[in-house]
Design an enzyme around this catalytic site. Structure first.
Site, PDB file in Angstrom:
ATOM      1  N   PRO A 267       7.165   3.580  -5.883  1.00  0.00           N
ATOM      2  CA  PRO A 267       7.658   2.886  -4.687  1.00  0.00           C
ATOM      3  C   PRO A 267       7.504   1.371  -4.832  1.00  0.00           C
ATOM      4  CG  PRO A 267       5.460   3.716  -4.272  1.00  0.00           C
ATOM      5  CD  PRO A 267       5.816   4.142  -5.668  1.00  0.00           C
ATOM      6  N   LYS A 268       8.323   0.775  -5.685  1.00  0.00           N
ATOM      7  CA  LYS A 268       8.169  -0.633  -6.047  1.00  0.00           C
ATOM      8  C   LYS A 268       9.150  -1.522  -5.296  1.00  0.00           C
ATOM      9  CE  LYS A 268       6.663   0.454 -10.793  1.00  0.00           C
ATOM     10  NZ  LYS A 268       5.403  -0.252 -10.935  1.00  0.00           N
TER      11      LYS A 268
END
Length: 246
Positions: free
Chosen positions: A115-116
């Site tokens: 989840p960047k």
């Protein structure tokens, strides 16, 4: 370009110049600053997806310097990792990560489901203090500090921590915005070598932000901090739960 050639070369986008290369993804002298804190257990349960289970009201807030990484280059990352269990085995769930380099953002999201988001984290030594920061645009949303190398920590224990399973929620939408992929992914860090590990007095401040909501898991008490340097390989993942399977 014929259809067979497209199929043979379809790894990542753009087709003729992918944003990231194929692995293996090796990290050399990767530097970690991890502050463990106690938070609101209800807030934790609201963000950790089943079938993962929250076992304790703790969060690991991480600042990570990656000066030498295969295909991804030199960059810094920051974010929150939550201790969990899956089928009775302890591991970690990556809740949110913020970094300053496009290839690991693209590769992390597309391959594993990290989840960047794009932001500006830093990790530096200022005189006698290890300092990690995270800025989202012009706003400072996280500041972590620790006394620099006050006490040595067992490197075998740090390697054991790094060897535990890690979990991600991979979500890829379809062209009509419905979910095409929604999977719980497990991966491991491999070929680990820890050079040194230390602890010291630490503090962590998180500020509210609409698009970088790290403060939604509030700091109630800092319970420990670790600073360590390691070589490792980021292993490829495996799907352990498919949320769209009938």
């Amino acid at each position: 370009m014929n259809i067979d050639t497209v199929r043979a070369n379809a790894f990542a986008m753009p087709l003729t110049s992918p944003a990231f290369p194929m692995g293996p993804y090796r990290f050399v002298k990767r530097e970690f600053f991890v502050i463990t804190y106690r938070t609101d257990p209800e807030a934790l349960r609201s963000v950790v997806p089943e079938p993962l289970a929250v076992t304790q009201p703790l969060v690991h807030y991480e600042f990570i310097r990656m000066p030498d990484s295969t295909g991804f280059g030199d960059y810094t990352e920051s974010g929150q990792v939550i201790p969990v269990e899956y089928e009775g085995v302890a591991g970690s769930y990556t809740h949110a990560m913020y970094l300053n380099d496009h290839p690991p953002i693209a590769g992390g999201r597309e391959l594993w489901g990290f989840p960047k988001k794009l932001a500006l984290p830093t990790l530096k030594v200022h005189t006698d203090t290890l300092v990690g920061t995270l800025d989202y645009g012009p706003i400072r949303v996280a500041t972590g500090t620790m006394g620099y190398k006050h006490e040595e920590v067992d490197i075998v224990e740090q390697a054991r921590h790094l060897s535990a399973p890690n979990f991600l929620l991979k979500i890829i939408p379809h062209v009509d915005c419905s979910p095409r992929i929604c999977e719980l992914v497990r991966y491991y860090l491999e070929d680990i070598r820890v050079y040194g590990a230390w602890s010291g007095p630490a503090a962590l401040e998180l500020a509210p932000h609409a698009l970088a909501p790290v403060a939604d898991l509030p700091v109630l008490e800092v319970v420990g901090a670790r600073h360590f340097i390691a070589d490792l390989t980021l292993g490829l993942g495996e799907v352990v739960y498919d949320y769209l399977a009938k």
